[in-house]
Design an enzyme around this catalytic site. Structure first.
Site, mmCIF file in Angstrom:
data_model
loop_
_atom_site.group_PDB
_atom_site.id
_atom_site.type_symbol
_atom_site.label_atom_id
_atom_site.label_comp_id
_atom_site.label_asym_id
_atom_site.label_seq_id
_atom_site.Cartn_x
_atom_site.Cartn_y
_atom_site.Cartn_z
ATOM 1 N N THR A 198 58.487 17.031 46.685
ATOM 2 C CA THR A 198 58.965 15.862 46.672
ATOM 3 C C THR A 198 58.362 14.874 45.879
ATOM 4 O O THR A 198 58.800 13.606 45.690
ATOM 5 C CB THR A 198 59.060 15.415 48.258
ATOM 6 O OG1 THR A 198 57.574 15.460 48.780
ATOM 7 C CG2 THR A 198 59.883 16.066 49.146
ATOM 8 N N ARG B 102 64.766 9.406 48.664
ATOM 9 C CA ARG B 102 63.484 10.356 47.964
ATOM 10 C C ARG B 102 63.577 11.708 48.508
ATOM 11 O O ARG B 102 62.604 12.343 48.125
ATOM 12 C CB ARG B 102 62.280 9.796 48.164
ATOM 13 C CG ARG B 102 62.230 8.404 47.213
ATOM 14 C CD ARG B 102 60.955 7.996 47.243
ATOM 15 N NE ARG B 102 60.294 7.566 48.557
ATOM 16 C CZ ARG B 102 59.066 7.498 49.113
ATOM 17 N NH1 ARG B 102 58.271 7.720 48.131
ATOM 18 N NH2 ARG B 102 58.949 7.036 50.188
ATOM 19 N N GLY B 103 64.597 12.025 49.396
ATOM 20 C CA GLY B 103 64.622 13.368 49.635
ATOM 21 C C GLY B 103 63.376 14.030 50.804
ATOM 22 O O GLY B 103 63.160 15.016 51.022
ATOM 23 N N CYS B 104 63.096 12.849 51.594
ATOM 24 C CA CYS B 104 61.865 13.014 52.712
ATOM 25 C C CYS B 104 60.728 13.564 51.865
ATOM 26 O O CYS B 104 60.462 13.790 50.675
ATOM 27 C CB CYS B 104 62.546 13.990 53.770
ATOM 28 S SG CYS B 104 63.776 13.147 54.627
ATOM 29 N N ILE B 105 59.789 14.183 52.843
ATOM 30 C CA ILE B 105 58.551 14.529 52.317
ATOM 31 C C ILE B 105 58.409 16.137 52.658
ATOM 32 O O ILE B 105 58.109 16.543 53.489
ATOM 33 C CB ILE B 105 57.405 13.689 52.885
ATOM 34 C CG1 ILE B 105 57.689 12.224 53.068
ATOM 35 C CG2 ILE B 105 56.126 14.017 52.441
ATOM 36 C CD1 ILE B 105 58.012 11.538 51.948
#
Ligand SMILES: Cc1cc2nc3c(=O)[nH]c(=O)nc-3n(C[C@H](O)[C@H](O)[C@H](O)COP(=O)(O)OP(=O)(O)OC[C@H]3O[C@@H](n4cnc5c(N)ncnc54)[C@H](O)[C@@H]3O)c2cc1C
Lengths: 414, 105
Positions: A198, B102-105
């Site tokens: 990410t 941001r598509g999470c972490i």
């Protein structure tokens, strides 16, 4: 009369919070931990089971045995939380009233959310290593694997330990080489993310490692369904990826009772809370810890550990009627096994992405950040001992502060 | 960050064309971003998703994922992909004037 603190979940976060609270507040509080079973799995060990590097029996211990004496343990499934009544309803109907509630029921695997995942092929050609049963079945399948297409698929985010699928790929590359079948195997990682990870710099470094090891990356792949009979997964936009052996990381959600508890959770069953105080949005006397929380940091055991101090301090302040301390900074610290006895280490928080440098002492280390080393691998193996003997009892790791350090950190040289 | 003009308004966008200030957005801007990204006309169903995305972003500080959209926006995932081909969460965020998820972490 002592205040009643009820902790839902006796996993990593619930156990360490119970032990810390009990030690810090003593007779001022009465701590009860609720869990649905008495089998505490050391989850980081699940990564090693498929490769015969960890024995399934050795990574499970009794939950209650990890709790200091004086802490009560209730074995029951939680039915729901009634925020207004300040009461937890257990399966069967018994009520457990609380003054302060700590939610630490983690994340739940939801393979049933993906069409076709749970068919005849489940634990035959379609596996997960995210629980003990799956990791054990996968071990047997990998031992018998004679080559073909090995597909590792992250169905959706968020997941526990977002680096574990990468580690699985790296270890599979190593394992299949050792077995002499790597030449006959294609390894592919399909992920909904737009890269290997990410965060930009770590994503580059990890993407580079995938390339180096000949592992293909299928980015922005949003899995729609598994067609096990045809041996393929299909994305929502109709991209197809073939497999002989599928290792899926199913979609995750919070514990089922969260959805049955009016006002508590979000659509996925995670519990929104303040990212710095960890106080639930739904009620001032409820705190959230670990994977159960909807906050923008990793779902990792290290995170639960770093949150521990904030939870204890804020439960104390809540009971004393003081203002809460916004001390949690999103700190996460993850070892990434890269195979051949080496590992990489990343350290980050809400504000700072993983960078190169040294850990825990700036400049001195001894562990290098964002770079492969043998020392990091040794440290990852030692983490298991530290988990049972330092993290769960709720003690501090020597030399490692709860807040992330930024000294000596820099972008990696490419 | 660069300045550009969308539907007659000067706005700041990131390198991928996402508005950096959700407050600078209006519905004409949305329509023009949609046209530039292969959606000639925003229907009621499109708006349902775009409005939901914005509401959630402004409430939570993060854009919802596809799965959350499918469960809570009232538009099932399959249809989301018909409405916003090639990545509904991203495209609806762009049209809705909020930062890239941001598509999470
Ligand atoms: C394969 C894998 C590898 C990992 N590797 C690492 C690693 O290397 N480093 C790292 O830091 N982290 C790692 N993690 C993540 C780490 O294990 C978790 O983040 C951590 O355990 C989270 O703690 P928790 O207390 O939030 O949840 P858990 O430890 O999962 O505990 C949740 C508890 O709640 C209980 N519960 C749930 N629902 C109910 C209910 N309805 N009623 C009663 N009880 C309930 C469960 O039984 C469980 O005991 C890994 C995870 C996996 C799956």
């Amino acid at each position: 009369m002592s205040s009643r603190v009820v902790i839902l979940g006796g996993g990593t976060g619930g156990t360490l919070a119970a032990n810390r609270l009990h030690r810090a507040l003593g007779d001022a509080i009465d701590v009860t931990v609720v869990d649905q079973d008495d089998r505490h799995v050391y989850q980081p060990g699940l990564l090693f089971v498929p490769f015969g590097l960890a024995d399934p029996d050795h990574i499970v211990r009794s939950r209650s045995a990890q709790l200091a004496s004086g802490i009560h343990m209730v074995l029951a499934d939680v039915e729901r939380v009634e925020l207004e009544q300040r009461s937890v309803i257990l399966a069967g109907g018994a009520a457990l009233p609380y003054d302060v509630l700590v939610i630490a029921t983690g994340a739940r695997l939801q393979p049933e959310e993906t069409e076709g995942m749970l068919g005849d092929a489940w634990n035959e050609h379609v596996f997960t290593f995210y629980d003990l049963e799956g990791a054990t079945a996968l071990r047997d399948a990998l031992a018998a694997f004679e080559g073909g297409r090995l597909l590792v698929n992250v169905v959706d985010m968020p997941i526990k330990c977002p680096v574990a699928p990468l580690e699985f790929c790296f270890l599979a590359d190593w394992f299949l080489r050792e077995r002499g079948v790597r030449e006959r195997t294609e390894i592919t990682l399909a992920t909904p993310l737009d890269g290997a990870f990410t965060k930009p710099l770590a994503s580059q470094a990890l993407g580079g490692l995938l390339t180096e090891k000949g592992i293909a990356l299928e980015a922005e792949f949003a899995t729609g369904r598994v067609e096990a009979g045809e041996g393929r997964i299909v994305s929502w936009d109709e991209r197809e990826l073939p497999f002989d052996l599928l290792v899926a990381i199913p979609a995750h959600g919070g514990a089922a009772y969260v959805e049955r508890s009016a006002g508590l959770g979000d659509e996925l069953g995670f519990v929104p809370c303040d990212p710095h105080t960890l106080q639930a949005r739904a009620a001032s006397n409820v705190f959230v810890l670990g994977d159960a929380a909807n906050i923008p940091t990793s779902k990792a055991g290290s995170v639960s550990h770093f949150e521990g101090e904030t939870i204890v301090e804020n439960v104390r302040r809540m009971l004393a009627g003081e203002e809460l301390r916004p001390s949690f900074d999103g700190h996460a610290n993850c070892f990434i096994e890269t195979g051949f006895g080496r590992a990489l280490l990343i350290d980050f928080n809400y504000e700072n992405e993983p960078l190169a440098g040294r850990f825990p002492e700036p400049h001195l280390g001894p562990l290098p950040l964002l770079r492969e080393s043998r020392m990091n691998h040794m440290a990852k193996l030692m983490f298991e001992w530290a988990y049972w003997h330092v993290l769960l009892p709720g003690r501090e790791l020597p030399g490692i502060s709860n807040e992330m350090q930024t000294a000596g950190r820099h972008a990696p040289e490419s | 960050m660069t300045q550009t003009t969308i539907a007659g308004h000067p706005v700041d966008v990131d390198p991928e064309g996402f508005l950096t200030d959700p407050g600078a957005w209006d519905r004409d801007i949305a329509a023009e971003i949609a046209r530039d990204n292969g959606i000639p006309e925003l229907t009621e169903r499109h708006w349902q998703v775009v409005d939901f995305m914005r509401e959630r972003y402004l409430r939570d500080g993060a854009a919802p994922s596809i799965r959350t959209l499918g469960k809570a926006s009232g538009v099932p995932v399959k249809e989301l992909y018909q409405l916003f081909p090639k990545g509904p969460a991203k495209l609806a965020a762009k049209i809705g004037g909020i930062p890239k998820p941001r598509g999470c972490i």
